[in-house]
Structures are given as C-alpha cells and as structure tokens.
Design an enzyme around this catalytic site. Sequence first.
Site, PDB file in Angstrom:
ATOM      1  N   CYS A 159      14.680   0.318  42.775  1.00  0.00           N
ATOM      2  CA  CYS A 159      14.784   1.714  42.378  1.00  0.00           C
ATOM      3  C   CYS A 159      15.116   2.635  43.559  1.00  0.00           C
ATOM      4  O   CYS A 159      14.565   2.485  44.642  1.00  0.00           O
ATOM      5  CB  CYS A 159      13.502   2.242  41.754  1.00  0.00           C
ATOM      6  SG  CYS A 159      13.013   1.405  40.273  1.00  0.00           S
ATOM      7  N   ARG A 202      19.570  -1.645  47.281  1.00  0.00           N
ATOM      8  CA  ARG A 202      18.151  -1.892  47.035  1.00  0.00           C
ATOM      9  C   ARG A 202      17.936  -2.758  45.788  1.00  0.00           C
ATOM     10  O   ARG A 202      16.855  -3.304  45.597  1.00  0.00           O
ATOM     11  CB  ARG A 202      17.420  -0.549  46.847  1.00  0.00           C
ATOM     12  CG  ARG A 202      17.392   0.294  48.102  1.00  0.00           C
ATOM     13  CD  ARG A 202      16.945   1.713  47.794  1.00  0.00           C
ATOM     14  NE  ARG A 202      15.575   1.782  47.351  1.00  0.00           N
ATOM     15  CZ  ARG A 202      14.527   1.994  48.134  1.00  0.00           C
ATOM     16  NH1 ARG A 202      14.717   2.157  49.418  1.00  0.00           N
ATOM     17  NH2 ARG A 202      13.313   2.052  47.646  1.00  0.00           N
ATOM     18  N   TRP A 238      15.366  -0.362  38.663  1.00  0.00           N
ATOM     19  CA  TRP A 238      15.188  -1.815  38.611  1.00  0.00           C
ATOM     20  C   TRP A 238      14.071  -2.024  37.603  1.00  0.00           C
ATOM     21  O   TRP A 238      12.929  -1.641  37.855  1.00  0.00           O
ATOM     22  CB  TRP A 238      14.802  -2.312  40.004  1.00  0.00           C
ATOM     23  CG  TRP A 238      14.909  -3.783  40.199  1.00  0.00           C
ATOM     24  CD1 TRP A 238      16.028  -4.477  40.562  1.00  0.00           C
ATOM     25  CD2 TRP A 238      13.853  -4.753  40.096  1.00  0.00           C
ATOM     26  NE1 TRP A 238      15.737  -5.814  40.682  1.00  0.00           N
ATOM     27  CE2 TRP A 238      14.416  -6.020  40.397  1.00  0.00           C
ATOM     28  CE3 TRP A 238      12.508  -4.693  39.768  1.00  0.00           C
ATOM     29  CZ2 TRP A 238      13.670  -7.181  40.387  1.00  0.00           C
ATOM     30  CZ3 TRP A 238      11.766  -5.854  39.760  1.00  0.00           C
ATOM     31  CH2 TRP A 238      12.356  -7.088  40.071  1.00  0.00           C
ATOM     32  N   ASN A 281      10.040   6.084  41.173  1.00  0.00           N
ATOM     33  CA  ASN A 281       9.964   4.714  41.704  1.00  0.00           C
ATOM     34  C   ASN A 281       8.500   4.307  41.703  1.00  0.00           C
ATOM     35  O   ASN A 281       7.630   5.142  41.961  1.00  0.00           O
ATOM     36  CB  ASN A 281      10.424   4.646  43.159  1.00  0.00           C
ATOM     37  CG  ASN A 281      11.900   4.882  43.307  1.00  0.00           C
ATOM     38  OD1 ASN A 281      12.619   4.991  42.322  1.00  0.00           O
ATOM     39  ND2 ASN A 281      12.337   4.976  44.541  1.00  0.00           N
ATOM     40  N   GLY A 282       8.240   3.021  41.491  1.00  0.00           N
ATOM     41  CA  GLY A 282       6.865   2.536  41.541  1.00  0.00           C
ATOM     42  C   GLY A 282       6.363   2.171  40.150  1.00  0.00           C
ATOM     43  O   GLY A 282       7.151   2.073  39.206  1.00  0.00           O
ATOM     44  N   GLU A 331      14.260 -20.852  55.873  1.00  0.00           N
ATOM     45  CA  GLU A 331      15.091 -19.655  55.849  1.00  0.00           C
ATOM     46  C   GLU A 331      16.547 -20.006  55.513  1.00  0.00           C
ATOM     47  O   GLU A 331      17.204 -19.304  54.746  1.00  0.00           O
ATOM     48  CB  GLU A 331      14.989 -18.922  57.199  1.00  0.00           C
ATOM     49  CG  GLU A 331      15.858 -17.692  57.354  1.00  0.00           C
ATOM     50  CD  GLU A 331      15.579 -16.568  56.355  1.00  0.00           C
ATOM     51  OE1 GLU A 331      14.583 -16.645  55.611  1.00  0.00           O
ATOM     52  OE2 GLU A 331      16.385 -15.617  56.312  1.00  0.00           O
ATOM     53  N   LYS A 354      18.448 -18.453  52.302  1.00  0.00           N
ATOM     54  CA  LYS A 354      19.704 -17.703  52.446  1.00  0.00           C
ATOM     55  C   LYS A 354      20.743 -18.251  51.489  1.00  0.00           C
ATOM     56  O   LYS A 354      21.415 -17.527  50.776  1.00  0.00           O
ATOM     57  CB  LYS A 354      20.186 -17.884  53.872  1.00  0.00           C
ATOM     58  CG  LYS A 354      20.564 -16.828  54.813  1.00  0.00           C
ATOM     59  CD  LYS A 354      20.004 -15.484  54.877  1.00  0.00           C
ATOM     60  CE  LYS A 354      18.846 -15.133  54.039  1.00  0.00           C
ATOM     61  NZ  LYS A 354      18.002 -14.113  54.344  1.00  0.00           N
ATOM     62  N   GLU A 362      19.799 -17.743  47.625  1.00  0.00           N
ATOM     63  CA  GLU A 362      19.749 -16.379  47.086  1.00  0.00           C
ATOM     64  C   GLU A 362      21.134 -15.782  46.880  1.00  0.00           C
ATOM     65  O   GLU A 362      21.330 -14.991  45.982  1.00  0.00           O
ATOM     66  CB  GLU A 362      18.814 -15.453  47.889  1.00  0.00           C
ATOM     67  CG  GLU A 362      19.192 -15.152  49.298  1.00  0.00           C
ATOM     68  CD  GLU A 362      18.128 -14.303  50.025  1.00  0.00           C
ATOM     69  OE1 GLU A 362      17.288 -13.679  49.375  1.00  0.00           O
ATOM     70  OE2 GLU A 362      18.164 -14.280  51.266  1.00  0.00           O
ATOM     71  N   HIS A 395       7.290 -38.530  50.698  1.00  0.00           N
ATOM     72  CA  HIS A 395       6.210 -38.266  49.742  1.00  0.00           C
ATOM     73  C   HIS A 395       6.730 -37.648  48.455  1.00  0.00           C
ATOM     74  O   HIS A 395       5.992 -36.959  47.754  1.00  0.00           O
ATOM     75  CB  HIS A 395       5.140 -37.392  50.399  1.00  0.00           C
ATOM     76  CG  HIS A 395       4.538 -38.041  51.601  1.00  0.00           C
ATOM     77  ND1 HIS A 395       3.690 -39.120  51.513  1.00  0.00           N
ATOM     78  CD2 HIS A 395       4.725 -37.812  52.921  1.00  0.00           C
ATOM     79  CE1 HIS A 395       3.357 -39.509  52.736  1.00  0.00           C
ATOM     80  NE2 HIS A 395       3.971 -38.728  53.602  1.00  0.00           N
ATOM     81  N   LYS A 409      16.392  -5.402  47.532  1.00  0.00           N
ATOM     82  CA  LYS A 409      16.200  -5.362  48.983  1.00  0.00           C
ATOM     83  C   LYS A 409      14.742  -5.126  49.337  1.00  0.00           C
ATOM     84  O   LYS A 409      14.201  -5.740  50.245  1.00  0.00           O
ATOM     85  CB  LYS A 409      17.075  -4.262  49.572  1.00  0.00           C
ATOM     86  CG  LYS A 409      16.994  -4.154  51.078  1.00  0.00           C
ATOM     87  CD  LYS A 409      17.790  -5.251  51.720  1.00  0.00           C
ATOM     88  CE  LYS A 409      17.670  -5.275  53.227  1.00  0.00           C
ATOM     89  NZ  LYS A 409      17.992  -6.626  53.730  1.00  0.00           N
TER      90      LYS A 409
HETATM   91  C1  G6P Z   1      12.983  -9.105  49.447  1.00  0.00           C
HETATM   92  C2  G6P Z   1      14.248  -9.163  50.279  1.00  0.00           C
HETATM   93  C3  G6P Z   1      14.088 -10.184  51.399  1.00  0.00           C
HETATM   94  C4  G6P Z   1      12.860  -9.836  52.244  1.00  0.00           C
HETATM   95  C5  G6P Z   1      11.605  -9.711  51.373  1.00  0.00           C
HETATM   96  C6  G6P Z   1      10.467  -9.097  52.159  1.00  0.00           C
HETATM   97  O1  G6P Z   1      12.802 -10.304  48.759  1.00  0.00           O
HETATM   98  O2  G6P Z   1      15.358  -9.521  49.467  1.00  0.00           O
HETATM   99  O3  G6P Z   1      15.242 -10.172  52.211  1.00  0.00           O
HETATM  100  O4  G6P Z   1      12.679 -10.829  53.195  1.00  0.00           O
HETATM  101  O5  G6P Z   1      11.856  -8.837  50.275  1.00  0.00           O
HETATM  102  O6  G6P Z   1      10.814  -7.781  52.471  1.00  0.00           O
HETATM  103  P1  G6P Z   1      10.289  -6.957  53.714  1.00  0.00           P
HETATM  104  O7  G6P Z   1      11.001  -5.642  53.618  1.00  0.00           O
HETATM  105  O8  G6P Z   1       8.813  -6.826  53.530  1.00  0.00           O
HETATM  106  O9  G6P Z   1      10.645  -7.722  54.943  1.00  0.00           O
END
Ligand code: G6P
Length: 609
Positions: free
Chosen positions: A2, A27, A75, A101-102, A481, A485, A488, A504, A604
């Site tokens: 949002c 976002r 969102w 938002n929220g 990670e 990446k 996603e 395992h 985001k």
């Molecule tokens: C979302 C984003 C990620 C991020 C995560 C934590 O899932 O898409 O890229 O790592 O949130 O966000 P932050 O702002 O707390 O690092």
Amino acid sequence: MCGIVGFAGHSEAAPVLLDGLARLEYRGYDSAGVVVCDGKDLNVVKTKGYVEELSKLTDGGKTLPGTVGIGHTRWATHGQPTDTNAHPHLSFHGSLAVVHNGIIENYAKLREFLIGKGYAFKSETDTEVAANMIDYYYDDDILKAVAEATRRMEGSYALGIVCKDVPDTIIATRKESPLVLGIGDGCNLLASDVAALLRYTRNVIYLEDGEIAEIKADSVQLYSAELERIEKPVSTVDWDVSAAEKGGYEHFMLKEIMEQPDAVRKTISPRLKDGRVVLDGIRLTPEYVKNLHKIYIVACGSSYHVGMVAKYNMEKLVRKPVEVALASEFRYCDPLVDENTLVICISQSGTTADTIAALRQAKKLGARILSIVNVVGSVIAEESDDVLYTWAGPEIAVATTKAYSTQLAVTYLLTLYMAEICGTVTPEKYDWAVRELEALPEKLAKLLDNVDQIQYLASIYFNKEDIFFIGRNIDYALSLEGSLKLKEISYIHSEAYAAGELKHGTISLIEPGRLVISVASYTPLVPKTVSNIVEVKTRGAEILSITTEENAADLAKVSDNMIVIPDAMDLFLPSLAIVPMQLFAYYVSLMRGCSIDKPRNLAKSVTVE
Ligand code: G6P
C-alpha cells in the site's frame, strides 16, 4: 505494500498524485485510486489494476480538476482486490474520503457499532470503517473527528483524509505505518515513502505515532494526539530524484545490482578511520559488549539471510552465541531474551510488521536493540536504542540486492567492532580484515564486469523448472539468498540446502538433468562440498559451481560450469559470492519474460503480519 500520496498546492493535484503513485508501485499493490477536491465536491476514481489504468481512466488526471487530493495503491488484506475495495473510501454521508495503509484490528467491532448507528458499507475493507468512524465524530471540526476516531482504532494505520467542508486541506495521521510530509514551494505533500516526493521537494518531516498533520498549499500545522500544536524540525533528504529512477537500465533490479560497489563503499568508508572500525552514534559500552550473554538477530526475508551470514561470522570472531530468528517466529516463541541479550533487528524498510513486533517484544523483555536499517526515520530506526544505517539509497526493485549487500557490510563492521572489544581477534587479523574491507568495493566492481558469462549461463539454464542450491557454513547462508532471489522473480521452483543435509532427504529429488548450484567459497569446507557435489553428479545432476580463484581447480573437476569470484578473507566472501547469483536470477527471469521489478504477489515492504 500500500502507498499513500497527497498534494495540496496551487496547481492541479491529479497529475502529481498519479506520478507519486507510479513511484510507489514498487511497494507492491493490486488496485489504485485517487480523490480530488474541486472546491465543492470530492471526485473519486479507482480501479482494480495499475496506476497506468488509473491514468487512462482520468486522461492523465485531466478529468479530475482541483488542487488538493490524495491517492492510494492498495495491496489487498480485508477484501479482494476490486474496484469497490480500492481506496479512497468515501464516508457514508459523502462528506469525507480516506486512504489508509495498515490494518485496523478491531474493525469488525467498530463496523458493528457503526451499523447500529445507521451506517451502511459498500466495501469489505477496514478503511471504510475508518472513514465512517471519522464521519461519526465529525461535527464541523475535522481535526477533532480524526483525533476522536483514531483513539478508538486498534492496530496500525497511516491515514490521509480530505473533507468537502475544508476543500483546501488534507489531514494525515499515523500509527505504526510510515508517513512523511514533503515541504514544497507553493505546495505541500504527503507520502508513505520519500520516493514519491523527491521530484517536488527534498525537505521532509517524518510524522510519528499519534501525530496529526493539517496540510494546506502554504502551510503545514502539526498536532499531538491531544490536538496541542507542536513543532518539528524539517530534515533534508540527500537522495536526489535520479536515485529513484532507472537511469538507462531496463530494470531497477539491474541498476541496483550495478550500484552495489558504490553503496557498499558509502556504507563502509565513513566507518573506517585510520585503520579502525569507528561506529559513531552507537552507544554500546565496552563493558556491555564484553558482558553480553547472547546475541539474537531478528529479521525477515533477505534481511534474515544477512542474519544467517552474520551468525557464522560473529560466532567465529566474537565468540558469543548468536541466534538468528525469523521475526514472525520470534514474536510467538516466548524467546529467551533478557538485559544481557543484544537484539539486532535487520530491515531495509524499517517498517516490516513482524520485525517491529519482535523489536517491541524484545525491548519489553529488557534487551537492548540495535537495528540495521536503510530508511532513515523509519519505525524500527526510531524505536531502537542504536541504529546503524545502511547507505544503499532508495531501493525500488522488490527483490533486494544493494540493500542486502550493504546490510552484510554493516554486519562485518559490527563483528570486527565487537571482536576488538572482546579481544577475540588478533591485531594482525584485525588489520588484515580492515584492509580487506577497504578493498571490497573494488572487488565488487571487478565482479560486475563478468556479466556476459552470467548471461550465457542463464541462457543455458533458464528453462529449468527446479533448481537446487547447496553450500556449507556461510555458503549455506548464501545459498538461501541465491535460491530466494531466483524463485521470487523467475517463479522457478528452487530450494536451498545445507550440503551435508542432502542425504537426509533432498537427494531423492535429484534426477538426470536437475540443476544444482553449488556455492563453494569457504575454503575450509570446500572438500566436504566437493564430496556432496559428486553425490548429486553421480545421480545425473548438472553442476554450476560458484567458487573462488583459490578453489577453482578443485571445483573444475566436478562441475559442468563455474563462476569464479576473487579471493577474499572468508568473512567477506558472501558479499562477492552473492553477486553472480543476483545476476543469474535477473537474466533467467528476463529470458522467461517475468515482471522483474514487481514480481507477482510480492511487496517491497510487508507492513502487515
Ligand atoms: C519483503 C521484501 C524482501 C525483504 C523482506 C524484509 O519480503 O520483498 O526483499 O527482504 O520483505 O524486508 P525488510 O524491509 O524488513 O528488510
């Protein structure tokens, strides 16, 4: 998640709102809307769809005349993404419109209360409840109505409100959801994030919980929750508008990958003085650090993966137990935290709901909180005892790259800083580490010259439907990670495993043609990982290895393809090894035609639980 934009000026509001909403698209959202006051009426246009659609519906804003308005990207949480559920929401009597938002947690109770008072609802949202709560308390004083209504709301909110009777004004308030005011020349603005303001001003005021702002073209008046007038300083944002634009790159993600050497330099350099790590601004005393019983790292997503790397490095160098927890788990696991525990919260946005909740819980239990945050003035930064900012600049692509790298850089600095205090690092190793840290941006830049090879590898593998990542120790943390990446943004199924765990269970998934990406940068464990590679290779897997110059010969014997990164002190290898994985994910996704900067269903900053 949002986004909110507001504009009060002497020129047309709608084009500014549309531009601001476009800048908040990263976002993550699924519907959008705007409301503009034309001096008499509140004209609302909203749609299930993107800002581009909103722009078409309003002819670039031309069909919405007026100089004051608010806009929103939603969102979905309460109710499907539909035109009706999109914001702004008009109150039952049509006198005011709200964007939010929220999540208002007691919205069901408030809705029932309002229905009892004769209100009817068009949407399923908690936002319409907020609009009607304000309407309920509205007599002829909108400020008072907002203060009364929000006093009864539980949960989190950032609210923008316009009211027919005061057509030159926007009211804004927040609790646990960010809002920033932009102080312009002949106009004032409101946004959930500075990226939406940079084109108009760099002078901002960060609103804090409970504060209420009355925004007009030529004035901004701030009030406490009790409606006493307050003054706050205006801060200057040093990001310029180009920092939030693509600058010739096809995607923000690629631009941000390429910005990493510079971002890491900006984050490290000011904190290295005369061969020492200097963390000005944090107030951890040497006694406190020495007496620490435990360090807890709490974060979500990629920030959590940074925590995993930090755990390996800190335990190795500082010799204190380090636990890493997902914030969403930490908050419900009755964590063993007390005044001898340092809780490190890592967050790019500083607004992740679970991390905020974990921070507050840890604080209540008596822990000291040190946060590693990118967004200045964000909730996590404000509520921590100490903050170490990452200087990554605005990160727009949903999949984080430069924020991740700068977070890693801060953890390196902190590790060395604490190791020196605890006397767990020799002076020789410390000096070597500082020299290596200074050299890191240069090595990163060198790595980024290797894009052609990664593009080629992506072209061989982009059609795979399952890709596994394996590694040990820091290479395992990196595998997590690398896999995140890839999945996603490319939507390829991918999993990361500690190489030693393969036998395992996961090895049952290995069949001829399966791609296994082995991360093997940490020299002491390379022979072990090589054995694991042989195990999957024997079962038909194709192997793409990421390794260092030092280990290249050993890996060449067992790999189908290899990416070789420069040698470095093991503490810092993660910064180098992650770059080819970011680029691989990027090019694979490009070749699959994916929406790279805004992957489906992702946001985001995740501001709800
Ligand atoms: C979302 C984003 C990620 C991020 C995560 C934590 O899932 O898409 O890229 O790592 O949130 O966000 P932050 O702002 O707390 O690092």
